[in-house]
Scaffold this motif. Sequence first.
Motif, PDB file in Angstrom:
ATOM      1  N   TRP A   1       0.893  -1.157   0.009  1.00  0.00           N
ATOM      2  CA  TRP A   1       0.162  -0.050   0.122  1.00  0.00           C
ATOM      3  C   TRP A   1       0.875   1.052  -0.051  1.00  0.00           C
ATOM      4  O   TRP A   1       0.238   2.363  -0.610  1.00  0.00           O
ATOM      5  CB  TRP A   1      -1.103  -0.186   1.234  1.00  0.00           C
ATOM      6  N   ASP A   2       1.887   1.148   0.573  1.00  0.00           N
ATOM      7  CA  ASP A   2       3.235   2.425   0.634  1.00  0.00           C
ATOM      8  C   ASP A   2       3.683   2.609  -0.655  1.00  0.00           C
ATOM      9  O   ASP A   2       3.457   3.800  -1.149  1.00  0.00           O
ATOM     10  CB  ASP A   2       4.110   2.201   1.508  1.00  0.00           C
ATOM     11  N   ASP A   3       3.779   1.544  -1.515  1.00  0.00           N
ATOM     12  CA  ASP A   3       4.276   1.790  -2.938  1.00  0.00           C
ATOM     13  C   ASP A   3       3.359   2.483  -3.640  1.00  0.00           C
ATOM     14  O   ASP A   3       3.523   3.196  -4.440  1.00  0.00           O
ATOM     15  CB  ASP A   3       4.622   0.455  -3.560  1.00  0.00           C
ATOM     16  N   PHE A   4       1.997   1.845  -3.423  1.00  0.00           N
ATOM     17  CA  PHE A   4       0.856   2.485  -4.409  1.00  0.00           C
ATOM     18  C   PHE A   4       0.808   3.994  -3.896  1.00  0.00           C
ATOM     19  O   PHE A   4       0.643   4.807  -4.909  1.00  0.00           O
ATOM     20  CB  PHE A   4      -0.211   1.588  -3.732  1.00  0.00           C
TER      21      PHE A   4
ATOM     22  N   ARG B   1      -8.568   6.041   4.668  1.00  0.00           N
ATOM     23  CA  ARG B   1      -7.597   5.493   3.902  1.00  0.00           C
ATOM     24  C   ARG B   1      -7.808   6.707   2.611  1.00  0.00           C
ATOM     25  O   ARG B   1      -6.792   7.383   2.082  1.00  0.00           O
ATOM     26  CB  ARG B   1      -7.433   4.150   3.322  1.00  0.00           C
ATOM     27  N   ALA B   2      -9.072   6.629   2.395  1.00  0.00           N
ATOM     28  CA  ALA B   2      -9.252   7.594   1.298  1.00  0.00           C
ATOM     29  C   ALA B   2      -8.923   9.240   1.731  1.00  0.00           C
ATOM     30  O   ALA B   2      -8.379   9.912   0.949  1.00  0.00           O
ATOM     31  CB  ALA B   2     -10.867   7.741   0.864  1.00  0.00           C
TER      32      ALA B   2
ATOM     33  N   ALA C   1      -3.656  -0.421 -17.875  1.00  0.00           N
ATOM     34  CA  ALA C   1      -3.335  -1.993 -17.577  1.00  0.00           C
ATOM     35  C   ALA C   1      -3.939  -2.321 -16.197  1.00  0.00           C
ATOM     36  O   ALA C   1      -4.624  -1.452 -15.535  1.00  0.00           O
ATOM     37  CB  ALA C   1      -1.458  -1.943 -17.058  1.00  0.00           C
ATOM     38  N   LEU C   2      -4.198  -3.665 -15.816  1.00  0.00           N
ATOM     39  CA  LEU C   2      -4.817  -4.043 -14.749  1.00  0.00           C
ATOM     40  C   LEU C   2      -3.845  -4.389 -13.900  1.00  0.00           C
ATOM     41  O   LEU C   2      -2.791  -5.288 -14.217  1.00  0.00           O
ATOM     42  CB  LEU C   2      -5.857  -5.174 -14.928  1.00  0.00           C
ATOM     43  N   ALA C   3      -3.934  -4.448 -12.518  1.00  0.00           N
ATOM     44  CA  ALA C   3      -3.192  -5.055 -11.424  1.00  0.00           C
ATOM     45  C   ALA C   3      -4.025  -5.584 -10.045  1.00  0.00           C
ATOM     46  O   ALA C   3      -5.180  -5.048 -10.127  1.00  0.00           O
ATOM     47  CB  ALA C   3      -2.175  -3.930 -10.995  1.00  0.00           C
ATOM     48  N   ASN C   4      -3.255  -6.317  -9.478  1.00  0.00           N
ATOM     49  CA  ASN C   4      -4.084  -6.732  -8.284  1.00  0.00           C
ATOM     50  C   ASN C   4      -3.853  -5.641  -7.057  1.00  0.00           C
ATOM     51  O   ASN C   4      -2.932  -4.758  -7.299  1.00  0.00           O
ATOM     52  CB  ASN C   4      -3.542  -8.158  -7.942  1.00  0.00           C
ATOM     53  N   TRP C   5      -4.658  -5.757  -6.339  1.00  0.00           N
ATOM     54  CA  TRP C   5      -4.661  -4.699  -5.102  1.00  0.00           C
ATOM     55  C   TRP C   5      -3.240  -4.783  -4.624  1.00  0.00           C
ATOM     56  O   TRP C   5      -2.600  -5.984  -4.453  1.00  0.00           O
ATOM     57  CB  TRP C   5      -5.738  -4.909  -4.227  1.00  0.00           C
ATOM     58  N   PRO C   6      -2.754  -3.839  -3.812  1.00  0.00           N
ATOM     59  CA  PRO C   6      -1.566  -3.939  -3.079  1.00  0.00           C
ATOM     60  C   PRO C   6      -1.654  -4.830  -1.711  1.00  0.00           C
ATOM     61  O   PRO C   6      -2.816  -5.017  -1.351  1.00  0.00           O
ATOM     62  CB  PRO C   6      -1.170  -2.342  -2.670  1.00  0.00           C
TER      63      PRO C   6
END
Lengths: 441, 314
Positions: free
Chosen positions: A180-183, A242-243, A299-304
């Motif tokens: 989540w931090d990377d995100f 978080r938002a 692109a599509l990615a999974n959740w962090p």
Amino acid sequence: MTLRVRRSTRAGIAAVTVCVALASCGVGADPVQNPELSEDEVTITLNWWGADARTQSTLDVIELFEEEYPNINVEAQYSDWTGYWDRLATTTAAGDMPDVTQFDELYLASYAERGALLDLSSVSNILDPSAVDANVLDSGRVDGTLYAVPTGATTNGILINTTLFEQYGVEVPDTTSWTWDDFEEAATELSEASDGEVHGISPFGQDSFSLNVWARQHGGELFDAEGDLVLDPEVLAAYWQRALDWIDSGAAPSVGEISETMNLPLDQSSLVTGQAAMGFIPAGQFLAYQSAGPDFDYALANWPTDSDTAEGFQYLKPTMYWSAASTTEHPAEAALLIHFLANDTRVAESFGLDRGEPGNPAFREAVEPLLDESGRESLAFTEAMSEEVGDTPPITPNGASNIGSGLLGRYYQQVLFGESSPEEAAEGFLNELGDSITAAG
Amino acid sequence: MSALGEFRSLSRSRSKAGSADHREKNRDNKAAAVFLAPWVIGLVGITLGPMIASLYLAFTDYNLLQDPQFTGLDNIRRMFSDERLAQSLKVTFTYVIVSVPLQLAVALGLALLLDRGIRGLPLYRSILYLPSLLGASVAIAVLWRLVFGTEGLVNAFLAIFGIEGPGWVSDPDTALGTIIILHVWTFGAPMVIFLAGLRQIPRELYEAAATDGASRPKQLFSITLPLLSPIIFFNLVLGLIGSFQSFTQAYIVSNGTGGPSDSTLFFSLYLYQEGFTSFRMGYASALAWLLLIIIGAFTALNFWASKYWVFYND
């Protein structure tokens, strides 16, 4: 003269009584078992929501069906998601529900438990849904009875506008192992690099799908197997917090901008207009986003995840269903149409992935060769995710349909505008939703 | 002369044989009944019937899909603890109290301007009436959302002066204001009625007043406004009833949510949400009757107050 007046008054009262009686006319009767197809001309209605592309492909499929069964006319009824459920509620209350209706998971139990939908086992002589994957098909059951045939299923995912990242020279993090931090860091960097023109994240906060995945990341869920509300208020508060954090750090747009783009149709959303670079979407909508924003590469990615994130937090959410009205005068023909929609591979060729990754393996095979690059990407993503998904939670219980039609969004806005703290809003939301479920049950 | 002739022919026909008179009357009655029928059928079938049905439903728990269950006064009890109802009443009253007088003032002001006999009056009248035709439409409500958006026309204009405006529609503090402005903008209907009313005021009064040395403002307050007061009253009553029921603008501007954060939750929008989105049609019916009572009370109050300020020149 006076007599006549009095008689007409009485007629008026009688008319009114009829109205009251009509209004109290409930829906739902015991279905005819194994009805026979009629030889005569029959007209049935097919009702769905969706954007233009879906409208066209569905109309094409109706044509195919009518060619195959010349004595059956299918009348098309379609609209946008907005207003679709209001209209369905009204026509159903009037005993005039369309014969075949496209359903969403949010509303399925509400209609089925109130007797508005046809028990599909009563038409098993015509409708055979067994080609659909068993675990996907199960999501069409309410209390063990099959009321609807799912078209497919999808996980949630993160849509990434790679064009924007490239444009501002920010690197997309490695999404296979991101935290989540990377995100958030990547998002903040993008917002700063673009000088606020673009923001990194279009935050979640008002859809039950992302909330469910969030809850599962924290080892919880919205509803248990009995359909009782079991969401931990702290988990919900953290979801909204978080938002808020993203907004504060500049990773997400300002409250005003978020509020403005809320509830807009997909093709006007900030992910399509390029105002935000990453957002949470049902993965099945990937193609819809890509075709709405042809200037961008998505692109599509999974959740962090973090080190303490629960396994199997993603799940296959049924995208939509076909169901028949319990009040239909033509159960056999309605069943035949659903059978056709669920089994004839020409339907798959026409729909593509528009109604989610097909739940019927034969459909997947038929679709695959026809896909373009983004289509293959979408399918590959879903397939990769199917390794990781956990158990599918029960569908939204009766009385909770309004989560999706504004309840979650209303409390989210209170949080956004600082009218309530996330904790207060979480409490208020859970109380209101709980009351609504109790009242319906 | 002609009135006298008519009277004569009437009395002549009355002196005819009683049976013929009776037959004619009978025929007239039948014709009247036939002409009235469409209206009566509409009234009973489309207005009265559903109204009585909704009165019954107001005392039930009715989810649209199953038979209503009689629950006595439950729906009324629910109203007292319903925070969203309180919010919707607050929004609606604010809207009515601000937008109705404002709209009438604008309409009256423009009517007074137009009444001064400017050239091309029909053209101006049509142009100014145009917003009324469009104002309640979905397209304009959508346009409104764009005009008052963060990147909208209003903020583009403010930017010229270096002011960075908020997203007017998406901010709970200003969203209702934009809908009030939209309503005021549709001043055309009352304006046309005011114009007609102004034409009814005898010119001699102004001439006499001018001769006596009355200034223009004096003429306005001593001649125009008193003689126009029945028209003002009429527009006020219609305006109040209409604004209590307003729905479309709020529905479109807020995408049917009454948002942001319930700041545009009009009463009828809340009623709609309860009935069709939350499947509580029984409660929604009770709300509809509450609205009827509120509107009835306000109209009655209006009529009572009218005897203190409305002047009938007859």
